[in-house]
Motif scaffolding. Structure first.
Motif, short mmCIF file in Angstrom:
data_model
loop_
_atom_site.label_atom_id
_atom_site.label_comp_id
_atom_site.label_asym_id
_atom_site.label_seq_id
_atom_site.Cartn_x
_atom_site.Cartn_y
_atom_site.Cartn_z
N ARG A 129 -33.65 5.38 -62.31
CA ARG A 129 -33.25 4.13 -62.99
C ARG A 129 -33.36 2.98 -62.01
NH1 ARG A 129 -33.17 7.16 -66.55
NH2 ARG A 129 -31.76 7.40 -68.33
N ARG A 130 -33.67 1.77 -62.55
CA ARG A 130 -33.56 0.61 -61.68
C ARG A 130 -32.18 0.01 -61.88
NH1 ARG A 130 -35.02 -4.11 -63.75
NH2 ARG A 130 -35.49 -4.24 -65.97
N LEU A 131 -31.58 -0.47 -60.82
CA LEU A 131 -30.15 -0.80 -60.88
C LEU A 131 -29.86 -2.30 -60.90
CD1 LEU A 131 -28.80 2.00 -58.50
CD2 LEU A 131 -28.98 2.02 -61.00
N GLY A 149 -24.90 2.85 -70.03
CA GLY A 149 -23.98 1.98 -70.76
C GLY A 149 -23.62 0.76 -69.92
N VAL A 150 -23.29 1.01 -68.65
CA VAL A 150 -22.91 -0.07 -67.73
C VAL A 150 -24.10 -1.02 -67.52
CG1 VAL A 150 -22.20 -0.60 -65.36
CG2 VAL A 150 -21.19 1.35 -66.56
N LEU A 151 -25.28 -0.46 -67.32
CA LEU A 151 -26.47 -1.28 -67.05
C LEU A 151 -26.85 -2.11 -68.27
CD1 LEU A 151 -28.66 1.29 -65.06
CD2 LEU A 151 -27.44 -0.69 -64.13
N GLN A 152 -26.65 -1.54 -69.45
CA GLN A 152 -26.99 -2.23 -70.70
C GLN A 152 -26.11 -3.47 -70.88
OE1 GLN A 152 -26.70 0.48 -73.95
NE2 GLN A 152 -28.78 0.04 -74.63
N VAL A 153 -24.81 -3.30 -70.62
CA VAL A 153 -23.87 -4.41 -70.76
C VAL A 153 -24.30 -5.54 -69.84
CG1 VAL A 153 -21.49 -5.11 -70.28
CG2 VAL A 153 -21.94 -2.94 -71.43
N ARG A 154 -24.79 -5.17 -68.65
CA ARG A 154 -25.16 -6.18 -67.67
C ARG A 154 -26.43 -6.93 -68.09
NH1 ARG A 154 -26.44 -4.30 -61.76
NH2 ARG A 154 -24.31 -3.59 -61.65
N ASP A 155 -27.39 -6.23 -68.71
CA ASP A 155 -28.70 -6.84 -69.04
C ASP A 155 -28.65 -7.96 -70.03
OD1 ASP A 155 -30.05 -5.36 -67.29
OD2 ASP A 155 -30.78 -3.87 -68.71
N GLY A 167 -23.46 -1.17 -54.85
CA GLY A 167 -23.58 0.25 -55.18
C GLY A 167 -22.22 0.86 -55.49
N ARG A 168 -21.24 0.54 -54.65
CA ARG A 168 -19.87 1.04 -54.86
C ARG A 168 -19.31 0.50 -56.17
NH1 ARG A 168 -17.75 3.29 -49.97
NH2 ARG A 168 -15.82 3.68 -51.07
N ASP A 169 -19.58 -0.76 -56.42
CA ASP A 169 -19.11 -1.42 -57.63
C ASP A 169 -19.69 -0.74 -58.88
OD1 ASP A 169 -17.81 -3.64 -58.91
OD2 ASP A 169 -19.84 -4.35 -59.39
N LEU A 170 -20.97 -0.45 -58.83
CA LEU A 170 -21.64 0.20 -59.97
C LEU A 170 -21.06 1.60 -60.22
CD1 LEU A 170 -23.92 0.05 -62.06
CD2 LEU A 170 -25.46 1.01 -60.34
N MET A 171 -20.81 2.34 -59.11
CA MET A 171 -20.24 3.68 -59.27
C MET A 171 -18.84 3.59 -59.87
SD MET A 171 -21.61 5.86 -56.02
CE MET A 171 -21.64 4.61 -54.76
N ARG A 178 -24.44 13.48 -67.81
CA ARG A 178 -23.25 12.75 -68.28
C ARG A 178 -23.12 11.42 -67.53
NH1 ARG A 178 -19.10 16.72 -67.66
NH2 ARG A 178 -18.38 15.74 -65.74
N LEU A 179 -23.37 11.49 -66.23
CA LEU A 179 -23.26 10.30 -65.38
C LEU A 179 -24.31 9.25 -65.76
CD1 LEU A 179 -21.50 9.50 -63.00
CD2 LEU A 179 -23.27 10.38 -61.48
N ILE A 180 -25.52 9.71 -66.01
CA ILE A 180 -26.62 8.79 -66.36
C ILE A 180 -26.30 8.08 -67.69
CG2 ILE A 180 -29.05 8.67 -67.06
CD1 ILE A 180 -28.99 9.30 -64.22
N LYS A 181 -25.70 8.81 -68.61
CA LYS A 181 -25.35 8.23 -69.90
C LYS A 181 -24.39 7.05 -69.69
CE LYS A 181 -25.59 11.33 -73.60
NZ LYS A 181 -24.99 12.51 -74.19
N ARG A 182 -23.39 7.30 -68.83
CA ARG A 182 -22.40 6.25 -68.57
C ARG A 182 -23.02 5.08 -67.80
NH1 ARG A 182 -17.69 8.50 -65.70
NH2 ARG A 182 -17.83 10.60 -66.52
N LEU A 183 -23.87 5.42 -66.85
CA LEU A 183 -24.55 4.41 -66.06
C LEU A 183 -25.41 3.52 -66.97
CD1 LEU A 183 -25.28 3.47 -63.13
CD2 LEU A 183 -27.26 4.96 -63.30
#
Ligand code: PRT
Ligand code: ZN
Length: 225
Positions: free
Chosen positions: A97-99, A219-225, A21-25, A212-217
């Motif tokens: 969102r699912r993380l 982006g991060v989740l997409q890269v991971r998928d 969780g900390r890593d994702l933030m 704004r935060l969800i948009k960035r999140l």
């Protein structure tokens, strides 16, 4: 709901979801300054602060408006959502969102001598669980009458202690079930960490920060998928 101009995220203080969780933030651009008690961490880059709590408290903190977002297992969120539903109310929080981490399943497991064919095999049985709302909901949908025995921990030893005939618990590797001679027979829920939010939009600056935060999140989740 009280107006605030900073966002507050609730996350697990220590446990299976805290590190990821900390890593994702962090990867979503959030930086926090830890306070002395390490429960409240002030956001240094964004107007977003972090509250470190027990996972079970997260839906309630969102419901009370103390926190605006939370990182919590779907199992915990859904259990508390169903508590509202079973009282005839609407839950004031939702899964946003699912993380993708903290994956596990809520499953039924029986002792080796138990003959399980389908959910009707459970009629009249006592089932130990820490998720009584999710279990009752599933039993109702299967049209099976069984007794739900609520335990806060050590669910897997309930059959050996004679407290229950079978259990309904979280499973990830299956090692705990194997160590207790229990066999998984049905999955009630596939779970993972999720981003939880209030059911209704916030009516002040916080909604802009969330968007704004969800948009960035994303982006991060997409890269991971
Ligand atoms: O102190 P706090 O209340 O915050 O923590 P906690 O002890 O209630 O929670 P914690 O850290 O154990 O779990 C937090 C979340 O991680 C859960 O709500 C789930 O969403 C998720 N998660 C993922 C799991 C597991 N995997 C898991 N395996 N939670 C619990 N378990 C337990 C399970 O209950 C069983 O006792 O691990 C055992 C089974 O694991 P295996 O690998 O042997 O199958
Ligand atoms: Zn907990």
């Amino acid at each position: 709901m009280k107006q605030r101009d900073r966002l507050r995220i609730a996350a697990q203080k220590s446990g299976r979801l805290s590190e990821a969780g900390r890593d994702l933030m962090a990867r979503s651009g959030l930086r926090f300054r830890e306070s002395r008690d390490r429960l409240f961490c002030y956001g240094e880059v964004e107007p977003v602060d972090l509250l470190l709590v027990r996972d079970d408290d997260i839906p309630g903190l969102i419901a009370e408006g103390v926190c605006d977002l939370g990182i919590v297992g779907r199992n915990v969120l859904l259990e508390q959502q169903l508590e509202y539903v079973q009282r005839g109310e609407v839950a004031p929080f939702q899964e946003l969102r699912r993380l993708g981490f903290g994956r596990c399943r809520l499953a039924l497991a029986v002792p080796s001598e138990f003959v399980y064919q389908d959910p009707t095999s459970l009629a009249g049985c006592r089932i130990a669980t820490s998720y009584p709302a999710l279990l009752s909901d599933w039993l109702r949908k299967q049209d099976v009458q069984a007794e739900v025995v609520t335990l806060s921990g050590s669910v897997e030893i309930a059959p050996k202690l004679g407290k229950a005939d079978l259990i309904c618990d979280l499973v990830s590797t299956g090692a705990t079930l194997a160590a207790n001679q229990l066999r998984e027979v049905a999955t009630l829920l596939e779970s993972e960490a999720v981003l939880a939010a209030p059911a209704e939009l916030m009516l002040d600056d916080r909604q802009t920060i969330v968007d704004r935060l969800i948009k960035r999140l994303d982006g991060v989740l997409q890269v991971r998928d």
